[in-house]
Enzyme design. Sequence first.
Site, PDB file in Angstrom:
ATOM      1  CG  ASP A 199      98.772   3.582  36.175  1.00 29.92           C
ATOM      2  OD1 ASP A 199      98.805   4.703  36.715  1.00 29.92           O
ATOM      3  OD2 ASP A 199      99.726   2.784  36.230  1.00 29.92           O
ATOM      4  CG  HIS A 240     100.522   6.960  38.777  1.00 29.27           C
ATOM      5  ND1 HIS A 240      99.802   5.824  39.025  1.00 29.27           N
ATOM      6  CD2 HIS A 240     100.840   7.491  39.984  1.00 29.27           C
ATOM      7  CE1 HIS A 240      99.698   5.662  40.344  1.00 29.27           C
ATOM      8  NE2 HIS A 240     100.313   6.662  40.950  1.00 29.27           N
ATOM      9  CB  SER A 256     100.233  -0.566  35.069  1.00 31.90           C
ATOM     10  OG  SER A 256      99.289   0.216  35.737  1.00 31.90           O
TER      11      SER A 256
END
Length: 215
Positions: A98, A100, A151
């Site tokens: 991930d 972000h 996630s």
Amino acid sequence: LPLFDRLQRRIVDGERKGLEADLEAALVERPALAIINDTLLSGMKTVGELFGSGQMQLPFVLQSAEVMKTAVAHLEPHMEKSDSDGKGRIVLATVKGDVHDIGKNLVDIILSNNGYQVVNLGIKQPINAILDAAEEHRVDVIGMSGLLVKSTVIMKENLQEMNTRGVGERWPVLLGGAALTRSYVENDLSEVYSGHVSYARDAFEGLRLMDRIMT
Ligand code: B1M
């Protein structure tokens, strides 16, 4: 457009030119945190909606994210800071797979400004790296962030791995990110970990939970 609408528009449009001047003008009227929470984050919310409904393409989302990061970096020195930095220590990471990190970095800022030491590992962190850092820096809490639905599965695997290693007594875990829900964390995830797992809807709840864990 009026100043605050224009600032929000800048996030949505990914328009950097003139950003700093608008932020300076906004700071005269509101505290830095209010600008982030009330104006910039609603811009990011719109970006998410546009992207989710196919009305915005990925490169533009990236541009918006860059403007958001620039804005937060500009505002950060203007935030209130507590004098102490000895309230406790947390390792923060975005989980494996991930990328972000805007939310995680906001959590870092809010915790750092409120007396916590934050070891921010960045994005795409496998559980081994998180646990190594937790050990090395002798942290009190492990914090994981993730925005993809995938996630949430990784977080579950991470907790299972931590359980296998028997570290539940040692490290309470703080989880956050848009794909999580409170019930998923409190029911499904708490079940797989022998230690304490808590869910933070936003950075402020993250701070409140840290305060609770550390007292
Ligand atoms: Co992407 N992305 N993205 N993205 N992105 C989402 C998450 C998505 C919901 C958009 C959508 O479809 N509507 C969607 C996920 C869908 C899903 O999984 N079901 C998505 C997708 C699909 C993707 C890609 C797969 C797209 C692609 O490549 N086709 C790809 C993934 C790559 C990867 O990770 N492997 C991708 C890429 C990107 C960009 C790189 C372009 C960019 C990220 C840039 C960056 O972060 N450096 C991006 C962005 C910006 C978004 C949206 C639009 C905005 C995210 C954001 O920054 N929000 C997002 C839409 C959405 O979230 N609704 C989306 C603002 C931020 C402050 O909020 O991170 O939630 P948030 O953090 C909050 C709370 O959640 C909480 O506190 C924060 C502040 O209050 N919190 C914690 C977060 N972590 C915490 C940890 C804590 C405590 C609280 O304690 C440890």
